[in-house]
Write an enzyme that holds these catalytic residues in place. Structure first.
Site, PDB file in Angstrom:
ATOM      1  N   TYR A   1      -0.434 -10.198   0.493  1.00 25.82           N
ATOM      2  CA  TYR A   1       0.662  -9.681   1.323  1.00 25.82           C
ATOM      3  C   TYR A   1       0.591 -10.254   2.730  1.00 25.82           C
ATOM      4  O   TYR A   1      -0.482 -10.631   3.208  1.00 25.82           O
ATOM      5  CB  TYR A   1       0.655  -8.150   1.363  1.00 25.82           C
ATOM      6  CG  TYR A   1      -0.634  -7.534   1.868  1.00 25.82           C
ATOM      7  CD1 TYR A   1      -0.872  -7.363   3.236  1.00 25.82           C
ATOM      8  CD2 TYR A   1      -1.610  -7.119   0.974  1.00 25.82           C
ATOM      9  CE1 TYR A   1      -2.043  -6.799   3.687  1.00 25.82           C
ATOM     10  CE2 TYR A   1      -2.799  -6.556   1.426  1.00 25.82           C
ATOM     11  CZ  TYR A   1      -3.006  -6.400   2.780  1.00 25.82           C
ATOM     12  OH  TYR A   1      -4.172  -5.834   3.228  1.00 25.82           O
TER      13      TYR A   1
ATOM     14  N   TYR B   1       0.835  -1.202   0.000  1.00 23.23           N
ATOM     15  CA  TYR B   1       0.000   0.000   0.000  1.00 23.23           C
ATOM     16  C   TYR B   1       0.865   1.246   0.000  1.00 23.23           C
ATOM     17  O   TYR B   1       1.953   1.258   0.600  1.00 23.23           O
ATOM     18  CB  TYR B   1      -0.887   0.042   1.249  1.00 23.23           C
ATOM     19  CG  TYR B   1      -2.058  -0.911   1.221  1.00 23.23           C
ATOM     20  CD1 TYR B   1      -3.293  -0.517   0.713  1.00 23.23           C
ATOM     21  CD2 TYR B   1      -1.933  -2.200   1.723  1.00 23.23           C
ATOM     22  CE1 TYR B   1      -4.373  -1.389   0.718  1.00 23.23           C
ATOM     23  CE2 TYR B   1      -3.019  -3.078   1.721  1.00 23.23           C
ATOM     24  CZ  TYR B   1      -4.236  -2.653   1.210  1.00 23.23           C
ATOM     25  OH  TYR B   1      -5.312  -3.517   1.213  1.00 23.23           O
TER      26      TYR B   1
ATOM     27  N   HIS C   1      -7.280  -8.620  -2.460  1.00 24.40           N
ATOM     28  CA  HIS C   1      -8.606  -8.053  -2.191  1.00 24.40           C
ATOM     29  C   HIS C   1      -8.648  -6.584  -2.529  1.00 24.40           C
ATOM     30  O   HIS C   1      -7.624  -5.909  -2.569  1.00 24.40           O
ATOM     31  CB  HIS C   1      -8.986  -8.241  -0.710  1.00 24.40           C
ATOM     32  CG  HIS C   1      -8.071  -7.516   0.227  1.00 24.40           C
ATOM     33  ND1 HIS C   1      -6.868  -8.024   0.644  1.00 24.40           N
ATOM     34  CD2 HIS C   1      -8.174  -6.296   0.820  1.00 24.40           C
ATOM     35  CE1 HIS C   1      -6.271  -7.167   1.452  1.00 24.40           C
ATOM     36  NE2 HIS C   1      -7.031  -6.110   1.580  1.00 24.40           N
TER      37      HIS C   1
ATOM     38  N   HIS D   1     -10.835  -3.177  -1.211  1.00 24.25           N
ATOM     39  CA  HIS D   1     -11.782  -2.633  -0.227  1.00 24.25           C
ATOM     40  C   HIS D   1     -12.840  -1.806  -0.958  1.00 24.25           C
ATOM     41  O   HIS D   1     -12.502  -1.017  -1.851  1.00 24.25           O
ATOM     42  CB  HIS D   1     -11.056  -1.723   0.767  1.00 24.25           C
ATOM     43  CG  HIS D   1     -10.028  -2.425   1.602  1.00 24.25           C
ATOM     44  ND1 HIS D   1     -10.313  -2.941   2.844  1.00 24.25           N
ATOM     45  CD2 HIS D   1      -8.726  -2.696   1.386  1.00 24.25           C
ATOM     46  CE1 HIS D   1      -9.230  -3.495   3.356  1.00 24.25           C
ATOM     47  NE2 HIS D   1      -8.242  -3.364   2.499  1.00 24.25           N
TER      48      HIS D   1
ATOM     49  N   ARG E   1      -2.870 -12.014   3.604  1.00 24.51           N
ATOM     50  CA  ARG E   1      -4.192 -11.620   3.103  1.00 24.51           C
ATOM     51  C   ARG E   1      -4.368 -12.101   1.672  1.00 24.51           C
ATOM     52  O   ARG E   1      -3.460 -11.918   0.850  1.00 24.51           O
ATOM     53  CB  ARG E   1      -4.350 -10.084   3.087  1.00 24.51           C
ATOM     54  CG  ARG E   1      -4.441  -9.336   4.384  1.00 24.51           C
ATOM     55  CD  ARG E   1      -5.577  -9.652   5.331  1.00 24.51           C
ATOM     56  NE  ARG E   1      -6.867 -10.117   4.822  1.00 24.51           N
ATOM     57  CZ  ARG E   1      -7.850  -9.352   4.397  1.00 24.51           C
ATOM     58  NH1 ARG E   1      -7.746  -8.044   4.403  1.00 24.51           N
ATOM     59  NH2 ARG E   1      -8.989  -9.868   3.972  1.00 24.51           N
TER      60      ARG E   1
END
Lengths: 206, 251
Positions: B158, B119, B171, B173, B168
């Site tokens: 990640y 991110y 995905h 959000h 995770r």
């Protein structure tokens, strides 16, 4: 008349995770220039929106009294006369320049949030009786699996709060104080939200 | 003294939302997802009937949105520079209410990691590098049928600090607004066939694997853009409104 029932089911919620600020307040946390340089929900009111100007600040505290620094707070409220800025509002049009919704990241270092707005007017409950003035809050963050709804009421509205249909349905009247802002100086309110502990805020299933 | 506007009873009864089906949502406390332990309210939610503050909510016009806001491959890239790195995909679908009606004019916001699983955030220290052409957020407003579309890159999986070896699944959000504040929803979209989905403590906070299914986007071969991008289909359901004829007057 055809009555449509529930044929589908609401998508399950998932946590906003630790990076909700990227999605909801990107300019504020460093994605400079995206979306023309402005995040949604910066202003609740216009410069000349009528009403009593107030500020609201606070923090969201976790169960070990640490401020949440990776959350978002959204507010939704009626204008100074109690009118919502929405087509659902049939009693009249909300005031000039009044938006009624805003969003803040909780500060990545301190966890603080703050809003400038006007004090909301009284709004009707489902039975037509009036509710005390309040501001709806919705919070999301890492570790919160389903966004939490609560309300901030005003400490100086003593009579209206006593008559309020939502406050009076609380089984533990001692918890009403968790929904009352503190007036720290004239027109300046503090509303801290506690996820757990002795002062756990009342959250609503709406 | 607070001023008030006179109210007609007809204005405020009717059209409240179907009660939320909490058994389809993750409970506040899901201990295997450790962050939920100190952040879950311990006391019961207080149930209140919908009044105007829940039935109304912010609306966002199409003029809120810029032309590239829904294209994450270019919306953060500097003018003239390359698009974001990664597998190019279209994510599209409809926003519907529980009565199956497409919801037009609804704001949809997304955020995600880059193709390496990183991110663009000061707190993300994962070894995968940042992509100078990728910011990681997008937004759009649904069309007259409730349809929406994003162009992006498939986010990487990640590792995250929960268990010692928790990863995770890929995905995206999603943040959604309906017409009423009670419909406000944040969720996550997963990708069909990802073996990390059933191992994820956040996914598994949902009480039953069959309720996870609606969060898994399906590859949509018919809407693939040849030589450009694969498509994934993801519909989102928001709470529906009851018919007014079933409304009582008291809460």
């Amino acid at each position: 008349m055809v009555v449509l029932g529930r044929v589908l089911h609401e998508s399950p919620s998932q946590t906003a995770g630790p990076y909700v600020h990227i999605g909801c307040t990107p300019n504020y946390i460093g994605l400079k220039g995206i979306y023309g340089g402005h995040d949604l929900g910066e202003n609740l009111v216009g410069e000349d929106t009528p009403g009593q100007r107030i500020s609201i600040s606070g923090c969201i505290f976790d169960g070990i009294r640490t401020p949440i620094r990776d959350g978002i707070v959204e507010v939704w409220q009626a204008d100074h006369l109690g009118l919502f800025n929405s087509p659902v509002e049939k009693r009249g049009k909300s005031a000039k320049g009044f938006v009624g919704w805003a969003r803040r990241a909780t500060d990545p270092s301190t966890g603080e949030f703050s809003f400038l707005t006007v004090k909301s007017g009284a709004t009707p409950f489902t039975d037509g009786n009036m509710q005390a003035p309040f501001i709806s809050f919705w919070i999301a963050a890492r570790g919160i699996n389903l966004g939490l709804h609560t309300r901030m009421y005003f400490p100086d509205e003593i009579e209206a709060n006593q008559r309020d249909p939502v406050l009076s349905r609380l089984e533990h009247s001692g918890r009403i104080s968790t929904l009352l802002a503190r007036e720290v100086s004239e027109n300046e309110y503090r509303f801290d939200i506690h996820l757990q502990g002795e002062r756990e805020t009342v959250f609503f299933d709406v | 003294m607070t001023q008030t506007v006179p109210v007609e009873l007809d204005d405020v009864v009717g059209g409240s939302f179907f009660h939320r089906e909490f058994h389809r949502h993750p409970p506040a406390l899901a201990p295997r997802y450790k962050s939920s332990i100190a952040r879950s309210p311990k006391l019961a939610l207080v149930s209140i009937p919908n009044s105007l503050s829940e039935l109304s909510g912010p609306l966002f016009g199409h003029d809120t949105i810029g032309p590239d806001d829904n294209d994450l491959t270019v919306n953060f890239a500097k003018p003239g520079s390359r698009p974001a790195l990664g597998e190019r995909i279209i994510v599209h679908g409809r926003v519907l209410d529980e009565r199956g009606i497409g919801m037009s004019g609804m704001l949809v916001e997304i955020w995600q990691a880059n193709s390496g699983g990183r991110y663009r955030h000061i707190k993300d220290g994962y070894a995968a590098p940042l992509d100078s052409s990728f910011g990681g957020c997008g937004r759009t407003i649904t069309d007259s049928q409730g349809g929406y579309e994003f162009r992006t890159i498939r986010p990487g999986a990640y590792p995250w600090p929960n268990g010692i070896n928790d990863w995770r699944p890929s995905h995206i959000h999603f943040s959604l607004f309906g017409t009423g504040f009670a419909q406000r929803l944040i969720t996550q979209m997963y990708f069909e066939g990802d073996p990390l989905i059933p191992q994820c403590p956040i996914v598994n906070a949902i009480p039953d694997p069959k309720f996870v299914e609606p969060l898994i986007a399906r590859m949509d071969r018919h809407n693939t853009i040849p030589m450009d991008a694969r498509a994934y289909r993801f519909d989102i359901i928001l709470r529906g409104r009851r018919s007014t004829q079933f409304e009582g007057q008291a809460g």
